[in-house]
Design a protein around this motif. Structure first.
Motif, PDB file in Angstrom:
ATOM      1  N   UNK A   1       0.845  -1.196   0.000  1.00 29.09           N
ATOM      2  CA  UNK A   1       0.000   0.000   0.000  1.00 29.09           C
ATOM      3  C   UNK A   1       0.876   1.240   0.000  1.00 29.09           C
ATOM      4  N   UNK A   2       0.569   2.225  -0.857  1.00 29.84           N
ATOM      5  CA  UNK A   2       1.388   3.430  -0.964  1.00 29.84           C
ATOM      6  C   UNK A   2       0.488   4.640  -0.775  1.00 29.84           C
ATOM      7  N   UNK A   3       0.914   5.568   0.073  1.00 29.34           N
ATOM      8  CA  UNK A   3       0.110   6.747   0.376  1.00 29.34           C
ATOM      9  C   UNK A   3       0.420   7.842  -0.630  1.00 29.34           C
ATOM     10  N   UNK A   4      -0.619   8.490  -1.197  1.00 30.27           N
ATOM     11  CA  UNK A   4      -0.407   9.567  -2.159  1.00 30.27           C
ATOM     12  C   UNK A   4       0.161  10.799  -1.506  1.00 30.27           C
ATOM     13  N   UNK A   5       0.917  11.598  -2.322  1.00 35.26           N
ATOM     14  CA  UNK A   5       1.552  12.800  -1.787  1.00 35.26           C
ATOM     15  C   UNK A   5       0.544  13.807  -1.270  1.00 35.26           C
ATOM     16  N   UNK A   6      -0.633  13.841  -1.866  1.00 32.21           N
ATOM     17  CA  UNK A   6      -1.617  14.830  -1.450  1.00 32.21           C
ATOM     18  C   UNK A   6      -2.115  14.613  -0.040  1.00 32.21           C
ATOM     19  N   UNK A   7      -1.845  13.462   0.522  1.00 34.27           N
ATOM     20  CA  UNK A   7      -2.344  13.152   1.861  1.00 34.27           C
ATOM     21  C   UNK A   7      -1.379  13.585   2.947  1.00 34.27           C
ATOM     22  N   UNK A   8      -0.196  14.093   2.583  1.00 32.09           N
ATOM     23  CA  UNK A   8       0.850  14.239   3.604  1.00 32.09           C
ATOM     24  C   UNK A   8       1.535  15.589   3.579  1.00 32.09           C
ATOM     25  N   UNK A   9       0.836  16.652   3.729  1.00 24.04           N
ATOM     26  CA  UNK A   9       1.480  17.960   3.819  1.00 24.04           C
ATOM     27  C   UNK A   9       1.534  18.394   5.276  1.00 24.04           C
ATOM     28  N   UNK A  10       0.479  19.032   5.763  1.00 25.99           N
ATOM     29  CA  UNK A  10       0.462  19.403   7.173  1.00 25.99           C
ATOM     30  C   UNK A  10       0.390  18.166   8.055  1.00 25.99           C
ATOM     31  N   UNK A  11      -0.186  17.096   7.517  1.00 27.45           N
ATOM     32  CA  UNK A  11      -0.355  15.885   8.315  1.00 27.45           C
ATOM     33  C   UNK A  11       0.953  15.180   8.595  1.00 27.45           C
ATOM     34  N   UNK A  12       2.035  15.606   7.951  1.00 23.62           N
ATOM     35  CA  UNK A  12       3.318  14.957   8.196  1.00 23.62           C
ATOM     36  C   UNK A  12       3.719  15.017   9.661  1.00 23.62           C
ATOM     37  N   UNK A  66       6.558  10.312   3.319  1.00 25.94           N
ATOM     38  CA  UNK A  66       7.057  11.504   4.002  1.00 25.94           C
ATOM     39  C   UNK A  66       8.459  11.853   3.520  1.00 25.94           C
ATOM     40  N   UNK A  67       9.280  10.833   3.327  1.00 25.42           N
ATOM     41  CA  UNK A  67      10.629  11.082   2.826  1.00 25.42           C
ATOM     42  C   UNK A  67      10.626  11.692   1.438  1.00 25.42           C
ATOM     43  N   UNK A  75      13.406  19.505   2.521  1.00 23.60           N
ATOM     44  CA  UNK A  75      13.245  19.561   3.978  1.00 23.60           C
ATOM     45  C   UNK A  75      13.756  18.279   4.630  1.00 23.60           C
ATOM     46  N   UNK A  76      14.763  17.648   4.026  1.00 26.48           N
ATOM     47  CA  UNK A  76      15.252  16.378   4.554  1.00 26.48           C
ATOM     48  C   UNK A  76      15.814  16.526   5.968  1.00 26.48           C
ATOM     49  N   UNK A  77      16.535  17.627   6.235  1.00 25.66           N
ATOM     50  CA  UNK A  77      17.132  17.806   7.562  1.00 25.66           C
ATOM     51  C   UNK A  77      16.055  17.944   8.633  1.00 25.66           C
ATOM     52  N   UNK A  78      15.002  18.705   8.308  1.00 22.93           N
ATOM     53  CA  UNK A  78      13.924  18.891   9.280  1.00 22.93           C
ATOM     54  C   UNK A  78      13.189  17.579   9.551  1.00 22.93           C
ATOM     55  N   UNK A  79      12.962  16.809   8.477  1.00 19.73           N
ATOM     56  CA  UNK A  79      12.291  15.522   8.669  1.00 19.73           C
ATOM     57  C   UNK A  79      13.163  14.565   9.466  1.00 19.73           C
ATOM     58  N   UNK A  80      14.463  14.555   9.172  1.00 19.32           N
ATOM     59  CA  UNK A  80      15.368  13.658   9.893  1.00 19.32           C
ATOM     60  C   UNK A  80      15.405  14.001  11.379  1.00 19.32           C
ATOM     61  N   UNK A  81      15.443  15.301  11.689  1.00 18.72           N
ATOM     62  CA  UNK A  81      15.473  15.712  13.096  1.00 18.72           C
ATOM     63  C   UNK A  81      14.181  15.319  13.810  1.00 18.72           C
ATOM     64  N   UNK A  82      13.054  15.495  13.108  1.00 21.58           N
ATOM     65  CA  UNK A  82      11.765  15.158  13.721  1.00 21.58           C
ATOM     66  C   UNK A  82      11.633  13.651  13.959  1.00 21.58           C
ATOM     67  N   UNK A  83      11.946  12.858  12.933  1.00 22.64           N
ATOM     68  CA  UNK A  83      11.784  11.409  13.081  1.00 22.64           C
ATOM     69  C   UNK A  83      12.767  10.837  14.104  1.00 22.64           C
ATOM     70  N   UNK A  84      13.976  11.387  14.170  1.00 22.59           N
ATOM     71  CA  UNK A  84      14.942  10.913  15.167  1.00 22.59           C
ATOM     72  C   UNK A  84      14.457  11.225  16.578  1.00 22.59           C
TER      73      UNK A  84
END
Length: 303
Positions: A1-12, A66-67, A75-84
């Motif tokens: 199952x793959x989530x579409x990009x439109x589903x993951x903006x603010x919801x990230x 999300x990646x 925004x890879x650095x911000x995502x990496x910091x959040x997920x870590x």
């Protein structure tokens, strides 16, 4: 199952929200906190919440999506910091994976994603709201309203830079689409020539230039050289013979060569003195210059 990009903006930022339901040893209303020791966010989340196989697959798909979204927005650095932070600082409380310690990282990720996807709420209203207009919207978000306009469209005159120059390029396409600024100059400017003009806008020059292989020589020459010699060989020999065997035509040519360039009075006198000879000579020059050597011999000035 793959989530579409439109589903993951603010919801990230809520990507790893808590899953309801107790897990073995945690429940009954007791507040038990555990420090995760798992390699991934999904492992930490599911160890706490007791995910099903479908939940695990959904979590993995969300992380992958999300990646991709973060990479597109740089925004890879911000995502990496959040997920870590979620992985290391998240707490398992009563069967829920709590990540309140990561709120600052979540806010930073949201700001980065929002900045990468600006929008303008007043597009297509006839008013430019970018910086050069009202300034209410970021650059590039109200392009239709902010593109340059021309007040002289559809008047039969090309007003772009290669025409009158009164309007920016691309704003008077209806008038300029069939306009060529260099017609009747003996040079084909359509795509098969210099390519300076659109197809069909320099027909006289292009039709002339393609009428004879002699014109490819680009040298007018004389009866023994260049395009003229080629034209005589290819189709103007009868006209030359008719003139060279006629006394009046010979007399006219001898008279005409004494005239200076652009001396229409002198040339007119020669035509008046030898009208039949002038007519034969005109037939010959028309064959050479207009039919075979339009570019090589400057047909735009005489044909």
């Amino acid at each position: 199952m793959r989530v579409g990009h439109g589903m993951i903006t603010a919801a990230l930022v809520g990507l790893f929200a808590a899953c309801a339901g107790p897990v073995g040893g945690v429940g009954g209303g007791r507040d038990q906190t555990e420090t995760p020791t798992h390699e991934t966010v999904c492992e930490a989340r599911c160890a706490c919440a007791g995910c099903s196989a479908e939940d695990e697959a959904l979590c993995s798909a969300e992380q992958e999506a999300a990646g991709e979204r973060a990479e597109q927005a740089q925004c890879q650095d911000e995502l990496a910091a959040y997920t870590e932070c979620v992985r290391l600082e998240g707490r398992c409380v009563d069967g829920q994976h709590v990540t309140d310690a990561c709120d600052d990282h979540a806010a930073a990720l949201s700001r980065c994603l929002d900045a990468a996807d600006p929008s303008c709420p007043t597009v297509n209203d006839g008013i430019c709201d970018e910086l050069q207009g009202t300034g209410r919207c970021p650059a590039g978000t109200d392009a239709a309203d902010c593109r340059p306009r021309c007040p002289y469209t559809d008047d039969g005159v090309c007003d772009e830079p290669h025409g009158s120059g009164r309007c920016p390029a691309g704003t008077d396409t209806a008038d300029c689409g069939s306009f060529c600024p260099s017609t009747d100059d003996g040079i084909c400017d359509e795509p098969e020539g210099t390519r300076r003009c659109a197809e069909g806008t320099d027909e006289r020059d292009c039709n002339r230039s393609s009428a004879s292989e002699c014109d490819l020589l680009r040298d007018c020459g004389d009866v023994s050289t260049g395009c003229t010699a080629c034209a005589i060989e290819k189709g103007c020999s009868d006209e030359l013979d008719a003139c060279s065997s006629d006394d009046a035509c010979i007399a006219f040519t001898q008279c005409a060569v004494t005239c200076y360039d652009d001396d229409d009075v002198c040339l007119g006198d020669c035509e008046a003195r030898y009208p039949s000879g002038a007519a034969l000579f005109a037939t010959y020059t028309t064959c050479v210059t207009c039919d075979h050597c339009y570019i090589s011999c400057g047909g735009a000035l005489s044909c």
